[in-house]
Write a protein that holds these residues in place. Sequence first.
Motif, PDB file in Angstrom:
ATOM      1  N   HIS A 165       0.853  -1.196   0.000  1.00 21.90           N
ATOM      2  CA  HIS A 165       0.000   0.000   0.000  1.00 21.90           C
ATOM      3  C   HIS A 165       0.886   1.241   0.000  1.00 21.90           C
ATOM      4  CE1 HIS A 165      -3.314  -2.671   1.363  1.00 21.90           C
ATOM      5  NE2 HIS A 165      -2.381  -3.210   2.133  1.00 21.90           N
ATOM      6  N   THR A 166       0.761   2.093  -1.011  1.00 19.23           N
ATOM      7  CA  THR A 166       1.488   3.371  -1.000  1.00 19.23           C
ATOM      8  C   THR A 166       0.531   4.475  -0.536  1.00 19.23           C
ATOM      9  OG1 THR A 166       0.981   3.586  -3.332  1.00 19.23           O
ATOM     10  CG2 THR A 166       3.139   2.720  -2.776  1.00 19.23           C
ATOM     11  N   ASN A 167       1.099   5.638  -0.236  1.00 20.86           N
ATOM     12  CA  ASN A 167       0.309   6.760   0.313  1.00 20.86           C
ATOM     13  C   ASN A 167      -0.541   6.314   1.494  1.00 20.86           C
ATOM     14  OD1 ASN A 167       1.244   8.661  -1.645  1.00 20.86           O
ATOM     15  ND2 ASN A 167       0.011   7.538  -3.123  1.00 20.86           N
ATOM     16  N   SER A 168      -0.009   5.431   2.314  1.00 22.27           N
ATOM     17  CA  SER A 168      -0.736   4.858   3.456  1.00 22.27           C
ATOM     18  C   SER A 168       0.098   4.971   4.724  1.00 22.27           C
ATOM     19  CB  SER A 168      -1.054   3.374   3.192  1.00 22.27           C
ATOM     20  OG  SER A 168      -1.817   3.227   2.043  1.00 22.27           O
ATOM     21  N   PRO A 169       0.125   6.158   5.341  1.00 18.47           N
ATOM     22  CA  PRO A 169       0.929   6.291   6.567  1.00 18.47           C
ATOM     23  C   PRO A 169       0.344   5.495   7.718  1.00 18.47           C
ATOM     24  CG  PRO A 169       0.094   8.435   5.799  1.00 18.47           C
ATOM     25  CD  PRO A 169      -0.535   7.398   4.936  1.00 18.47           C
ATOM     26  N   VAL A 170       1.210   4.894   8.491  1.00 14.37           N
ATOM     27  CA  VAL A 170       0.804   4.228   9.735  1.00 14.37           C
ATOM     28  C   VAL A 170       0.837   5.283  10.833  1.00 14.37           C
ATOM     29  CG1 VAL A 170       1.588   2.569  11.482  1.00 14.37           C
ATOM     30  CG2 VAL A 170       1.540   1.924   9.053  1.00 14.37           C
ATOM     31  N   ALA A 171      -0.269   5.376  11.586  1.00 19.15           N
ATOM     32  CA  ALA A 171      -0.348   6.400  12.644  1.00 19.15           C
ATOM     33  C   ALA A 171       0.297   5.904  13.931  1.00 19.15           C
ATOM     34  CB  ALA A 171      -1.802   6.782  12.892  1.00 19.15           C
ATOM     35  N   SER A 172       0.068   4.622  14.275  1.00 23.57           N
ATOM     36  CA  SER A 172       0.599   4.130  15.560  1.00 23.57           C
ATOM     37  C   SER A 172       0.664   2.614  15.552  1.00 23.57           C
ATOM     38  CB  SER A 172      -0.281   4.612  16.715  1.00 23.57           C
ATOM     39  OG  SER A 172      -1.589   4.124  16.547  1.00 23.57           O
ATOM     40  N   LEU A 173       1.398   2.108  16.515  1.00 27.30           N
ATOM     41  CA  LEU A 173       1.462   0.661  16.730  1.00 27.30           C
ATOM     42  C   LEU A 173       0.335   0.277  17.679  1.00 27.30           C
ATOM     43  CD1 LEU A 173       5.324   0.487  17.197  1.00 27.30           C
ATOM     44  CD2 LEU A 173       4.024  -0.369  15.238  1.00 27.30           C
ATOM     45  N   ARG A 202      14.668   7.317   9.021  1.00 31.91           N
ATOM     46  CA  ARG A 202      14.913   8.400   9.977  1.00 31.91           C
ATOM     47  C   ARG A 202      13.634   8.823  10.715  1.00 31.91           C
ATOM     48  NH1 ARG A 202      13.362  13.771  10.090  1.00 31.91           N
ATOM     49  NH2 ARG A 202      12.605  14.530   8.108  1.00 31.91           N
ATOM     50  N   TRP A 203      12.498   8.241  10.339  1.00 33.35           N
ATOM     51  CA  TRP A 203      11.250   8.515  11.050  1.00 33.35           C
ATOM     52  C   TRP A 203      10.944   7.428  12.088  1.00 33.35           C
ATOM     53  CZ3 TRP A 203      11.881   8.855   5.726  1.00 33.35           C
ATOM     54  CH2 TRP A 203      11.806  10.133   5.181  1.00 33.35           C
ATOM     55  N   SER A 204      11.858   6.486  12.280  1.00 34.24           N
ATOM     56  CA  SER A 204      11.564   5.305  13.116  1.00 34.24           C
ATOM     57  C   SER A 204      11.335   5.648  14.584  1.00 34.24           C
ATOM     58  CB  SER A 204      12.712   4.291  12.994  1.00 34.24           C
ATOM     59  OG  SER A 204      12.844   3.902  11.649  1.00 34.24           O
ATOM     60  N   ASP A 205      12.026   6.687  15.081  1.00 28.44           N
ATOM     61  CA  ASP A 205      11.822   7.031  16.493  1.00 28.44           C
ATOM     62  C   ASP A 205      10.377   7.423  16.762  1.00 28.44           C
ATOM     63  OD1 ASP A 205      12.242   9.251  14.882  1.00 28.44           O
ATOM     64  OD2 ASP A 205      13.380  10.375  16.369  1.00 28.44           O
ATOM     65  N   GLU A 206       9.738   8.116  15.772  1.00 25.88           N
ATOM     66  CA  GLU A 206       8.355   8.580  15.973  1.00 25.88           C
ATOM     67  C   GLU A 206       7.405   7.396  16.099  1.00 25.88           C
ATOM     68  OE1 GLU A 206       7.440  10.977  12.538  1.00 25.88           O
ATOM     69  OE2 GLU A 206       9.276  12.142  12.798  1.00 25.88           O
ATOM     70  N   ILE A 207       7.552   6.421  15.223  1.00 22.66           N
ATOM     71  CA  ILE A 207       6.578   5.325  15.197  1.00 22.66           C
ATOM     72  C   ILE A 207       6.760   4.381  16.391  1.00 22.66           C
ATOM     73  CG2 ILE A 207       7.900   3.953  13.496  1.00 22.66           C
ATOM     74  CD1 ILE A 207       4.166   4.145  13.340  1.00 22.66           C
ATOM     75  N   VAL A 208       7.993   4.094  16.796  1.00 24.30           N
ATOM     76  CA  VAL A 208       8.166   3.168  17.933  1.00 24.30           C
ATOM     77  C   VAL A 208       7.780   3.826  19.257  1.00 24.30           C
ATOM     78  CG1 VAL A 208       9.898   1.747  16.786  1.00 24.30           C
ATOM     79  CG2 VAL A 208      10.666   3.615  18.266  1.00 24.30           C
ATOM     80  N   ARG A 209       7.824   5.149  19.291  1.00 22.06           N
ATOM     81  CA  ARG A 209       7.408   5.861  20.506  1.00 22.06           C
ATOM     82  C   ARG A 209       5.948   5.555  20.834  1.00 22.06           C
ATOM     83  NH1 ARG A 209       8.595  11.190  19.059  1.00 22.06           N
ATOM     84  NH2 ARG A 209      10.788  10.678  19.259  1.00 22.06           N
TER      85      ARG A 209
END
Length: 366
Positions: A165-173, A202-209
């Motif tokens: 899926h493109t243009n499909s941001p994940v908001a949270s875990l 480089r956006w990994s810190d945001e999502i794992v938080r």
Amino acid sequence: MKAVIVGGGILGASLAYRLTTEGVEVELFEAGRLGGGTSAVGAGWLNSLGKEPFDYHLLNISGMAEYATLAREFGHAPWYHASGNLSWTTPDKDEQVRANADRMRTWGYPVELLSPRRITEIEPYLKVPDDVTQVTYYPWEGLADLTQLVGALAHRASVNGAKIHTNSPVASLVAEGDQVTGVTLVDGTTVTADVVAICTGRWSDEIVRTAGVDLPLAPTLGFNIYTGPAPAVLNAMVHTPEVNFRPDGAGRVLARSAEFDNTVPIDAAVDPIPDVGKEILARAVKYLPALEGVPIEGARVAYRSMPGDSHPTIGEVPGRPGLYLMVTHSAGTMGPLLGRLSALEIAHGERDPRLVNFRPERIVTT
Ligand SMILES: Cc1cc2nc3c(=O)[nH]c(=O)nc-3n(C[C@H](O)[C@H](O)[C@H](O)COP(=O)(O)OP(=O)(O)OC[C@H]3O[C@@H](n4cnc5c(N)ncnc54)[C@H](O)[C@@H]3O)c2cc1C
């Protein structure tokens, strides 16, 4: 087993392909377009030059070798160029260059010291300054066209059944207790999985938080220019004391200078081209005169996806079963290898000894 992959750069695409070949059901979510993050800006120079300590060097040379394997596996590999790397510096540094070459050789890394005359035979369009007495040639090194490779890997993954899926941001875990069980998309949809792999650079810190995980990153900026077609043939990566450049397809050249990396902010407009871009081109013209009068067609700036201690962070997050991290700089060089090793670990629990010092416990806290 089902895996959700967040991020469709070189790491996410490599992992998606390899998981499907191991029989894992894969769903990949990319916030924008495939290969449109740092992988669109990385120079794709496949190398382990000066990479220390030895276990990091080993991971990088294994990554370089993986390209040849992947190229054989795909049969047609327009994204891989076994081009070598030519490098020279100012004559006062000759002794230092020899010492570095000796050290790289002791680690089994082929290095040749060539005369400038030999270079003009290999790369006839290059102009090596008269005062240069030796050029260092690294024959194992090469070049990758990362966006093209990301596309090829994602295509093979989807042929094997992966949903991309493109243009499909994940908001949270999503988690049940400590167990990570899936992701929530920005439209509120929840997708469950046995494993969620974070390949968001480089956006990994945001999502794992969002799962209570702290991942320190130390991103640094990089800036490249891309010329129009030059009436010249260039095959190798070239490093000079003031500018580095590589062929970028159809006679185009990608050029950069570490000196200007931090001078163009991430949100700077690259149209019109910043003045430092023109300076980079002027420097490249000195060594590749066929670039004289060739326009700059574009420029790009990106953050390097650099873990806080600058080494790879690969593996399941301690205290968060179901959450697998893949974050590293030099993923151009190591991406296909890390995708394969991580897929074997996720699918079959095979832990490759080359990753032993690059596990998340080194750097993450929960
Ligand atoms: C100027 C420069 C030069 C470089 N040169 C080299 C080199 O010569 N050799 C080398 O080996 N390496 C080089 N690198 C490094 C290399 O390019 C990167 O390590 C590599 O591209 C990173 O790949 P990645 O898949 O981890 O990240 P990315 O390519 O950034 O992919 C991550 C993806 O995740 C997506 N994403 C982010 N958040 C979300 C979310 N919430 N939901 C869904 N998707 C999300 C992004 O849109 C992005 O597409 C260079 C880097 C720079 C900046």
